[in-house]
Scaffold this active site. Structure first.
Site, PDB file in Angstrom:
ATOM      1  N   TRP A 321       0.839  -1.211   0.000  1.00 18.28           N
ATOM      2  CA  TRP A 321       0.000   0.000   0.000  1.00 18.28           C
ATOM      3  C   TRP A 321       0.872   1.260   0.000  1.00 18.28           C
ATOM      4  O   TRP A 321       0.505   2.279  -0.586  1.00 18.28           O
ATOM      5  CB  TRP A 321      -0.909  -0.006   1.224  1.00 18.28           C
ATOM      6  CG  TRP A 321      -1.682   1.275   1.403  1.00 18.28           C
ATOM      7  CD1 TRP A 321      -2.842   1.617   0.782  1.00 18.28           C
ATOM      8  CD2 TRP A 321      -1.315   2.382   2.228  1.00 18.28           C
ATOM      9  NE1 TRP A 321      -3.238   2.873   1.191  1.00 18.28           N
ATOM     10  CE2 TRP A 321      -2.324   3.372   2.076  1.00 18.28           C
ATOM     11  CE3 TRP A 321      -0.252   2.634   3.096  1.00 18.28           C
ATOM     12  CZ2 TRP A 321      -2.282   4.584   2.752  1.00 18.28           C
ATOM     13  CZ3 TRP A 321      -0.213   3.839   3.772  1.00 18.28           C
ATOM     14  CH2 TRP A 321      -1.215   4.800   3.588  1.00 18.28           C
ATOM     15  N   HIS A 322       2.049   1.177   0.636  1.00 15.76           N
ATOM     16  CA  HIS A 322       2.917   2.350   0.687  1.00 15.76           C
ATOM     17  C   HIS A 322       3.506   2.695  -0.674  1.00 15.76           C
ATOM     18  O   HIS A 322       3.868   3.849  -0.919  1.00 15.76           O
ATOM     19  CB  HIS A 322       4.056   2.129   1.697  1.00 15.76           C
ATOM     20  CG  HIS A 322       3.614   2.275   3.121  1.00 15.76           C
ATOM     21  ND1 HIS A 322       2.996   1.272   3.818  1.00 15.76           N
ATOM     22  CD2 HIS A 322       3.688   3.337   3.983  1.00 15.76           C
ATOM     23  CE1 HIS A 322       2.714   1.689   5.038  1.00 15.76           C
ATOM     24  NE2 HIS A 322       3.112   2.926   5.176  1.00 15.76           N
ATOM     25  N   GLY A 323       3.656   1.719  -1.525  1.00 14.95           N
ATOM     26  CA  GLY A 323       4.227   2.028  -2.826  1.00 14.95           C
ATOM     27  C   GLY A 323       4.402   0.771  -3.659  1.00 14.95           C
ATOM     28  O   GLY A 323       4.487  -0.338  -3.134  1.00 14.95           O
ATOM     29  N   PHE A 471       3.084   8.443  -0.944  1.00 17.62           N
ATOM     30  CA  PHE A 471       2.370   7.171  -0.815  1.00 17.62           C
ATOM     31  C   PHE A 471       0.894   7.340  -1.161  1.00 17.62           C
ATOM     32  O   PHE A 471       0.154   6.416  -1.180  1.00 17.62           O
ATOM     33  CB  PHE A 471       2.496   6.625   0.609  1.00 17.62           C
ATOM     34  CG  PHE A 471       3.933   6.519   1.053  1.00 17.62           C
ATOM     35  CD1 PHE A 471       4.896   6.054   0.174  1.00 17.62           C
ATOM     36  CD2 PHE A 471       4.317   6.901   2.318  1.00 17.62           C
ATOM     37  CE1 PHE A 471       6.220   5.970   0.564  1.00 17.62           C
ATOM     38  CE2 PHE A 471       5.640   6.811   2.720  1.00 17.62           C
ATOM     39  CZ  PHE A 471       6.595   6.348   1.842  1.00 17.62           C
TER      40      PHE A 471
END
Length: 471
Positions: A321-323, A471
């Site tokens: 989800w962060h990247g 993000f």
């Protein structure tokens, strides 16, 4: 536009607050909505269309769920449609580049020509407002959140500028009643201003001051022992003061408007275990992963093996989800493995798992710092170079490549940051050593001094985006 910029502090915010408090109570959601859309459009006007589209789509799906019964089978199918629609937008804008690049690498290795592709720009804040949509639809289905009747109120909730870009991830159920009416007072406004000033100082005075040192250390091709640890420790402090500072600024701004946002950080580097760390770090994301992924997957109800697998899967998804890169996936799996190991350890007999807090805290911090390296690095090769340096394989001395770039203020603010991280362990230390009147005076004027210092520093350098904006 970011909070730590002159256009926000001296143009946008004063204009917003003036019009907000002059507007009739019934029109304040309109003020929030229009200013928030203007705040977002300051970055890219075209992606405002996406935000509006996601908002209207989710609002309509929830109203349709209400019409057929949120808990009915038809309501369930509508919820799935809403989730797929939101996740599809996230998948395209956030993961399409990564997917195509990975596919091209695979077919390139097999001797085929890569497919042509133009990189997609990731809209800022998309990851956060999609999570809000997911939580809203699931909560409506569960009966945990009311269905929004007013499109303006719901759109204002989605777009409110103080949490639009990087959270905290506020659930609609937490704020639904506040969208209809909020209490305002000088005391609450002043408290919000103090919280905002403290957050601004954390970001501008500490995180942004440390940032050049971290960038220089991570750019070294063969960092030594000191350089590797400077990079890792520097980023550990930078990301905390950057993101926790942003969260405080968001919470403070919300309080000035009469909202009560949930806490997002609680001294995470003072944790005695990795499980405790995740209860204190990015708390609104942690509870999202728990309530909307870990528990629906079975949590720990299906036996130890399934609980370990769920932890690994949920944290892997949290990392992704962060990247869209292998770095974030490795970071997530690393923390999933740590949580699984801690869970296994916590089931040992009580006498055999006890350890002094100082040792438990040091062990937890070491695990977190190791994880931050791969989180910060541009790729796995850069992360490997830092790990290699931290182990001393490139020597121990500070090289000239980094030594000439380090300035005294960077080292001083790193030391101040370390002191501030551990100060809560001795909450009464200052009070016992200072005359009471001076301590109260420092507590009263400290935020204003921090605000003044931050403004002076903003004059001396360009505004730096918050780390979590990417993000």
């Amino acid at each position: 536009m970011i909070f730590a910029s002159f256009e926000f502090l001296f143009l946008f915010l004063p204009a917003f607050l003036t019009i907000y408090f002059l507007a009739p109570t019934a029109r304040r959601s309109w003020v929030i909505l229009l200013f928030s859309w203007a705040f977002y459009a300051w970055w890219r006007v075209d992606f405002l269309v996406l935000l509006v589209g996601v908002t209207v789509f989710t609002y309509v799906v929830a109203r349709m769920m209400e019409a057929v019964g949120p808990r009915s089978s038809c309501g369930g199918r509508l919820m799935v449609v809403g989730l797929v629609g939101n996740l599809a937008s996230l998948a395209y804008f956030k993961y399409a580049n990564f997917g195509v690049a990975t596919f091209n690498q695979v077919i390139g290795a097999l001797g085929f020509r890569p497919i042509a592709w133009t990189d997609v720009i990731l809209p800022v804040g998309l990851s956060f407002y999609v999570l809000q949509s997911i939580s809203y639809l699931v909560d409506v289905r569960r009966g945990d959140a009311p269905v929004a009747r007013s499109l303006v109120d719901y759109a204002a909730y989605k777009a409110i500028f103080c949490q639009l870009i990087a959270g905290p991830i506020v659930r609609y159920a937490e704020i639904a009643s506040q969208m209809k009416g909020r209490d305002h007072s000088l005391e609450q406004f002043g408290l919000g201003g103090r919280i905002f000033a403290i957050g601004l100082a954390m970001k501008v005075a500490i995180a942004d001051t440390i940032s050049p040192l971290v960038d220089a250390a991570f750019a070294l091709s063969e960092p030594g022992f000191v350089e590797g640890w400077l990079a890792a420790l520097g980023y550990t402090l930078q990301i905390y003061f950057d993101f926790a500072g942003y969260s405080l600024m968001a919470i403070g701004l919300a309080r000035m408007m009469g909202f009560h946002f949930p806490q997002n950080f609680d001294n995470p580097y003072l944790s005695g275990s990795i499980q405790e760390f995740w209860r204190r770090w990015h708390m609104t994301l942690s509870r999202f992963l728990r309530d909307y992924l870990y528990i629906p997957l079975g949590g720990n109800r299906l036996g130890p093996a399934r609980a370990y697998a769920n932890l690994m899967l949920v944290m892997g998804i949290g990392g992704a989800w962060h990247g869209a890169s292998w770095n974030f996936i490795f970071w997530g799996v690393w923390h999933g493995g740590l949580l699984a190991a801690h869970r296994r350890w916590s089931h040992r007999p009580a006498p055999s798992r006890r350890m002094p807090f100082a040792f438990a805290n040091a062990l937890t911090l070491l695990a977190v710092i190791v994880g931050w390296v791969v989180f910060r690095a541009k790729n796995l090769q850069e992360a490997s170079a830092i790990y290699w340096g931290m182990l001393g394989f490139n020597g121990f001395a500070l090289s000239d490549d980094l030594a000439w770039r380090i300035t005294p203020d960077e080292l001083w603010f790193m030391a101040i940051a370390v002191a501030l991280v551990f100060l809560p362990l001795r909450p009464n230390w200052l009070a016992r050593r200072r005359p009471a009147v001076l301590f109260r005076l420092a507590k009263a004027v400290g935020p204003f001094a921090a605000l003044g210092l931050s403004i002076v520093l903003l004059y001396s350098r360009d505004a730096a985006p918050f780390l979590y904006f990417q993000f």
